[in-house]
Write an enzyme that holds these catalytic residues in place. Structure first.
Site, PDB file in Angstrom:
ATOM      1  N   CYS A  61       0.867  -1.174   0.000  1.00 43.86           N
ATOM      2  CA  CYS A  61       0.000   0.000   0.000  1.00 43.86           C
ATOM      3  C   CYS A  61       0.904   1.225   0.000  1.00 43.86           C
ATOM      4  O   CYS A  61       2.111   1.101  -0.172  1.00 43.86           O
ATOM      5  CB  CYS A  61      -0.950  -0.019   1.198  1.00 43.86           C
ATOM      6  SG  CYS A  61      -0.111   0.016   2.795  1.00 43.86           S
ATOM      7  N   THR A  62       0.344   2.412   0.191  1.00 40.91           N
ATOM      8  CA  THR A  62       1.128   3.639   0.036  1.00 40.91           C
ATOM      9  C   THR A  62       2.354   3.678   0.950  1.00 40.91           C
ATOM     10  O   THR A  62       3.481   3.791   0.484  1.00 40.91           O
ATOM     11  CB  THR A  62       0.250   4.875   0.323  1.00 40.91           C
ATOM     12  OG1 THR A  62      -0.995   4.712  -0.355  1.00 40.91           O
ATOM     13  CG2 THR A  62       0.921   6.146  -0.122  1.00 40.91           C
TER      14      THR A  62
END
Ligand SMILES: [Zn+2]
Ligand SMILES: [Zn+2]
Length: 309
Positions: A195-196
């Site tokens: 994810c980010t």
């Protein structure tokens, strides 16, 4: 140079930074920490979002380099936040409209606060953490599946090559997605989630492990840290969607352009909201189309003109 001009110059060389951070740790009194953090951020002129819960802290702040550094130093003096994971990136100086510091049931909204277990070492039962270099070693050794741990729309402009992307509009939909059986074929194979900045994968991989996924890895530090290490010369393609006014970031001057404008089909990494004021849908829209007319998501396109605000 006249003094006025010099003063302006000093302002323009200021160094705007954005910090992405989190730590999972038991917090006895998140409300007291909320008041402390709100005052600390306000006194330093920082803007952005902080979420606190009994399970930790998660947020992103923007401000002057020196002020953000002071925030980080002060925040880490509080023992439970000593191991706060922090990632820096360049800001524009106007990346957040305001400061928001809130207490919630969860610091990442999976809708499963009762399922998450956290102790002094972080999330209990999460996937094995691997950094960018370890990821490359793993990929060289065996066949792995990349599982995108973000919302589906974020993957439209950038993702790991060959990644599978669950059809989730919000993080809240992941539990149903995992329980649907759609990903059961991955239960015995190596799966790497990303994810980010890594915070969503902490929770996602613990949910996966609890559901019988046997070989779950999570990319430590997320795409942000991977991009710092390998840029666009590794396994990542495209732009990284970010939840501030920058919209998205690239890791080099040769980032691939994966997005296609929903209006004209031209390649672009630009994203914007559906023009229906009630709609939260993010769409890939090129600058010319975005500047010309209302751009609607599929459901709103079907129903015609945007409803009045
Ligand atoms: Zn277009
Ligand atoms: Zn819409």
């Amino acid at each position: 140079m006249p003094w006025e001009a010099r003063a302006d110059y000093t302002r323009s060389v200021a160094v705007p930074k954005i910090l992405l951070f989190y730590v999972f740790t038991p917090l006895a009194d998140p409300e007291a920490l909320r008041l402390w953090q709100r005052d600390l951020c306000t006194s330093l002129g920082l803007r952005g979002r902080i979420l606190l819960s009994p399970h930790g802290i998660n947020g992103t702040l923007g401000g002057e380099l020196a002020d953000v550094k002071r925030w980080l130093r002060t925040t880490r003096e509080y023992a439970p936040f000593r191991d706060l994971d922090a990632k820096w990136s360049d800001g524009t100086g106007d990346d957040f409209p305001r400061l928001s510091v809130k207490v919630r049931d969860e610091i990442v909204a999976f809708g499963a606060p009762g399922e998450l277990r956290v102790d002094e070492d972080g999330v209990v039962g999460g996937g094995e953490k691997i950094g960018p270099d370890e990821l490359h070693e793993l990929v060289a050794r065996e066949e792995v599946t990349f599982l995108d741990g973000r919302n589906e729309f974020e993957s439209r402009i950038g993702r790991f090559r060959g990644a599978v992307v669950p059809d989730v509009a919000t993080t809240r939909e992941f539990v149903a997605e995992l329980d649907s059986g759609r990903w059961d074929h991955l239960k015995e194979t190596p799966v790497v989630t990303y994810c980010t900045g890594g915070v969503r994968c902490e929770v996602l991989t613990s949910l996966m492990t609890a559901r019988g996924f046997e070989r779950v890895y999570q990319l430590d530090g997320g795409v942000v840290r991977y991009g710092e290490r390998f840029g666009d010369d590794g396994l990542w393609d495209g732009s990284l969607y970010v939840f501030d006014r920058r919209g998205s970031v690239e890791f080099s001057d040769h980032a691939a352009v994966l997005g296609r404008c929903v209006d004209c089909g031209e390649p672009t990494s630009r994203m914007q909201n559906c023009s229906d004021p009630q709609c939260r849908e993010q769409l890939v829209v090129c600058a010319p189309c975005g500047g010309q007319s209302a751009v609607l998501c599929e459901p709103h396109r079907a129903s015609g003109v945007p409803s009045p605000a």
